[in-house]
Write a protein that holds these residues in place. Sequence first.
Motif, mmCIF file in Angstrom:
data_model
loop_
_atom_site.group_PDB
_atom_site.id
_atom_site.type_symbol
_atom_site.label_atom_id
_atom_site.label_comp_id
_atom_site.label_asym_id
_atom_site.label_seq_id
_atom_site.Cartn_x
_atom_site.Cartn_y
_atom_site.Cartn_z
ATOM 1 N N VAL A 184 0.847 -1.191 0.000
ATOM 2 C CA VAL A 184 0.000 0.000 0.000
ATOM 3 C C VAL A 184 0.883 1.241 0.000
ATOM 4 O O VAL A 184 2.069 1.192 0.316
ATOM 5 N N ILE A 218 -4.869 6.007 2.253
ATOM 6 C CA ILE A 218 -4.198 4.746 1.987
ATOM 7 C C ILE A 218 -4.709 4.237 0.650
ATOM 8 O O ILE A 218 -5.902 4.339 0.352
ATOM 9 N N SER A 219 -3.819 3.726 -0.173
ATOM 10 C CA SER A 219 -4.214 3.215 -1.478
ATOM 11 C C SER A 219 -3.382 1.999 -1.824
ATOM 12 O O SER A 219 -2.286 1.793 -1.291
ATOM 13 N N GLY A 220 -3.914 1.182 -2.701
ATOM 14 C CA GLY A 220 -3.200 -0.022 -3.112
ATOM 15 C C GLY A 220 -4.102 -0.937 -3.901
ATOM 16 O O GLY A 220 -5.173 -0.533 -4.387
ATOM 17 N N ASP A 223 -8.305 -2.113 -7.349
ATOM 18 C CA ASP A 223 -7.473 -1.167 -6.608
ATOM 19 C C ASP A 223 -8.375 -0.225 -5.826
ATOM 20 O O ASP A 223 -9.558 -0.067 -6.146
ATOM 21 N N GLN A 234 -8.734 3.320 -2.843
ATOM 22 C CA GLN A 234 -8.255 4.417 -2.003
ATOM 23 C C GLN A 234 -9.235 4.563 -0.851
ATOM 24 O O GLN A 234 -10.439 4.387 -1.023
#
Length: 801
Positions: free
Chosen positions: A332, A376-378, A385, A387
Amino acid sequence: MRNLSTRRSALAAALLLSTASGAWAQEAPADAPAADEADGIVVTARNREEDINDVPIPITVLSGDTVAQQRVFTIADLTQRSPGLTATTPNARRTGVSLRGIGKTSGNDNMEAAVGAIVDDVFLGHVGMTYQDFTDLQQVEILRGPQGTLLGKNTSLGVIKYTTKAPTFDPEGTLELEKGFTRRAFKARGSYSTGLVQDVLAFRASFFLDKQDGDILNINPARGGRWHERNRWGGRFQLLFKPSSNFSLKLNADSAETNENSNTKPWIVDPATLDDGSPRTSSYSIRLARSYFNGYTPIIGSTTTIDMDQAEPLITRNSGVSLVADWDVGPVQLKSISAWRTLHFDAKNDSEQTRFPIARGGTLVDTEQLSQELRISGNLTNRIDFQAGLYLFKIDTETTSRNLFGRDAGAFYASSSQYAALNTAANLPFLRASLENVFSTTYQNPVSKSEAVFAQANWKLTDRFTVTGGVRYTWEQKDSITTRAATYVDGTALVATGNSTADAIRSTQLGAPYADIKGEPIRDGSFSWLINPSFKITDDVLLYASASGGGKSGAVAFLNDGTLANVLPERTTDFELGVKGAFFANALQLSVNLYNTRVRNYQNVTSYKDDASATGFSSRLGNIPGLRARGVELDGHLRVSDALSFNFGGAFNDAVYTDWSNATCPRNVVTTKDNPTCNNTGKQVVGAPKWNVIIGFNVDQPIGDSGFTLRVFANDTWRSSHNLEQLLSPYGFQKGYHLTDAGIGVAKELGGVETEFSIVAKNLFDTQYTTSVNDFSNNAPVGYDGVGPRRYVGALLRVKY
């Protein structure tokens, strides 16, 4: 509002939180590339770098080079480059921005905008924070339609997203010097960036200076000169710390100030009769025709000449600091954005715009905001995917409306019968004593806190079909108090004049004082949501649709007498269908978008019947039950050759009130007890031109083998006729008009430094127009509150290395 030490402590705590949290996600790197039509346009509309043709949102993008070449430094300049974007910018407090004809707000500090402005990931909580020159930009993105799930508070109608150029480790700099021809002007802008510790620490510093004579001549000997001037300056400093390839901190501090003779409102017409043919018994012209003023003829009907002595320069200061921390931890990416901003606004206007000491009025505003965003993103899977994040925001505003009455105020504000009774040798002292040196204030302190959680995900069901979904929940707490007081200007308490008629003049003008009325608190939660499927027809063409909902919370508000009058929350539902892509080997970039937007309980500054008011009406922040905007937008760029390209755009916008059957009538309408209101249902929304067309070209042509390059640009914007007065007065119509900017110059690289000399023109054909109209009252004619700047031509020297 908190004292200075408390503010510093709060800022330090926010910055500490940013560092301690480990730095949250670099979806858009600090050194992200600028928009480049040749290599594909990169945008950060969804907080990450993406090709514009992969983003299922209607977006207009201006690169930093376009901004610099075409001198697009203000919100007003942007409206000439993006379809459907309009603005009125008479001053910071009365700035209003709308997309598709919806969202414009002006002159009420309880009100929050529905078109958000974001600078380097920081949301600007007060619309006055946009009243400045934006320079040293990497790019500007105008996102149309609701953006409330990712891009934060009060973006239910769209977003203007500014990205400034970031610090670089290799030295680079620019310097621009500009001299005006059509009137006295000097402008300068510059920036410099370099590494302090190679690949670890870098800085960037920039500044601007904008001085320009105004378009309006004040013929008053005491305060002569040109008004509607430009006199503004500012700067920005950034420090980038990058100790490793996966972690960075960026400190960003900026400050800007205006100090301008600009607070004027040319009087255009003062009607002698009403719609039914009946004569007006009280008006601005009738009051000034009284013998007390010795045959004075006010200036009415001119947008180039005024005659006043009470106004002082209008001051606006914008400052802020932010700390952005980015950390790529592998699975992340984390990002933290901590920010503090402040706005100071001080207006002292000549209320009647004459050479007599009648009244000076204006508002003092001090606003402070703190915000903290964590993202937070990933990737959840190889096809999903996401966010997600947390957003905390507080804004605290102190606003004081002030009126200082002069020696001649009583003679102006008295009714006809009051004036007749006091305009005698014996009673003239009482007429003057009724208001002379009286200072009245109305204070409000709206405070808003909000906490939000949000999440958005892209689910790639196939290689070509993606569904985006998002949700945001916001909890808001709003409070406000108000106080009204009046004293003499030296602070001593008012005493009776000794004459009942003079006391009545004072009482009517000041209203009843009150102390510390607490508004009805708001504790309210709201959802924003988005469903956004998209399909890649080809690798370069995207078909998309979206359905979304959102809005903004209500406001704690008061009527003029202190009566509680809260404003209901505003709710927006929007549907979009569009196609965008690159065609003919990327020669043509084209976006076409259909939209249908509905707003319930539209928040707007409206008027209400107020028998205690001298005019019979007062303004308030209220709700219009319903409106709808439906139309089509076109945005594109055509590269004919390496040397020649065209930009084009347009919008057809059918924006109407679907429910406003009990609107306050404009002043020209004679109302009765049986018919006290007007029906505006079905009428085009205020400030919403039905048609908007933009077309321009750019030439970048080498001149033989000389090493010189010819650079030419032009941009023309046309808007159809529309009404600019809040209650749709017939005096509020602005006819259709064109605005044209152009420039021509030559450039050559000299010793590794690119040097360019050009002639630039704004409003080349000297179009006269306004962006805001105020209706007439008993004390004022119809006023053009947003007179557009006249033709400007200047010479520009720009060096870059």
